[in-house]
Write a protein that holds these residues in place. Sequence first.
Motif, PDB file in Angstrom:
ATOM      1  N   GLN A   1      34.411   6.006   4.753  1.00 18.28           N
ATOM      2  CA  GLN A   1      34.987   5.556   3.649  1.00 18.28           C
ATOM      3  C   GLN A   1      34.490   4.574   2.876  1.00 18.28           C
ATOM      4  N   LEU A   2      33.450   4.060   3.916  1.00 14.72           N
ATOM      5  CA  LEU A   2      32.638   2.665   3.100  1.00 14.72           C
ATOM      6  C   LEU A   2      31.467   2.951   2.436  1.00 14.72           C
ATOM      7  N   PHE A   3      31.112   4.158   2.449  1.00 14.66           N
ATOM      8  CA  PHE A   3      29.697   4.639   1.659  1.00 14.66           C
ATOM      9  C   PHE A   3      29.824   4.349   0.030  1.00 14.66           C
ATOM     10  N   ALA A   4      28.708   4.051  -0.248  1.00 13.75           N
ATOM     11  CA  ALA A   4      28.269   4.361  -1.634  1.00 13.75           C
ATOM     12  C   ALA A   4      27.553   5.614  -2.078  1.00 13.75           C
ATOM     13  N   GLU A   5      26.769   6.211  -1.004  1.00 12.33           N
ATOM     14  CA  GLU A   5      25.929   7.329  -1.043  1.00 12.33           C
ATOM     15  C   GLU A   5      26.544   8.262  -0.122  1.00 12.33           C
ATOM     16  N   LYS A   6      25.877   9.549  -0.049  1.00 15.05           N
ATOM     17  CA  LYS A   6      26.111  10.330   1.040  1.00 15.05           C
ATOM     18  C   LYS A   6      24.903  10.097   1.959  1.00 15.05           C
TER      19      LYS A   6
ATOM     20  N   THR B   1      24.154   4.075   3.091  1.00 11.11           N
ATOM     21  CA  THR B   1      24.096   3.331   1.974  1.00 11.11           C
ATOM     22  C   THR B   1      25.546   2.917   1.677  1.00 11.11           C
ATOM     23  N   PHE B   2      26.020   1.518   1.820  1.00  8.06           N
ATOM     24  CA  PHE B   2      27.334   1.011   1.563  1.00  8.06           C
ATOM     25  C   PHE B   2      27.688   0.443   0.226  1.00  8.06           C
ATOM     26  N   LYS B   3      28.706   0.311  -0.140  1.00  6.67           N
ATOM     27  CA  LYS B   3      29.222  -0.442  -1.211  1.00  6.67           C
ATOM     28  C   LYS B   3      29.165  -2.048  -0.624  1.00  6.67           C
ATOM     29  N   PRO B   4      28.323  -2.893  -1.534  1.00  2.04           N
ATOM     30  CA  PRO B   4      28.239  -4.207  -0.983  1.00  2.04           C
ATOM     31  C   PRO B   4      29.498  -4.902  -0.390  1.00  2.04           C
TER      32      PRO B   4
END
Length: 103
Positions: A80-85, A9-12
Amino acid sequence: MLIRIVKLTFKPENIPSFERIFETTKSGITDFQGCNKVELYQDLKNPCIFFTYSFWDKESDLENYRASDFFKEVWSKTKQLFAEKPEAWSLKQRSMSNKTMFN
């Protein structure tokens, strides 16, 4: 055969960066001994969620890949790009008779 599924899951704002990383490294992944294919999927409802499916001859091939400098380098950039684990599963294919458990 072993199938490794990883939910990411990534930050947009980081999706284009991840897609670039994946495109530039997927051939390096499939070059590892025992890796037959790597696929990328994006969730229909939430475009920030991706799944990678990698197909390995055996678990030791996957573990050798995960212990490699190549994996460590790619993973350090990706995490570094993840929004969640991230979440991951290792699965083996089960053969079933013509009847399935849903019939």
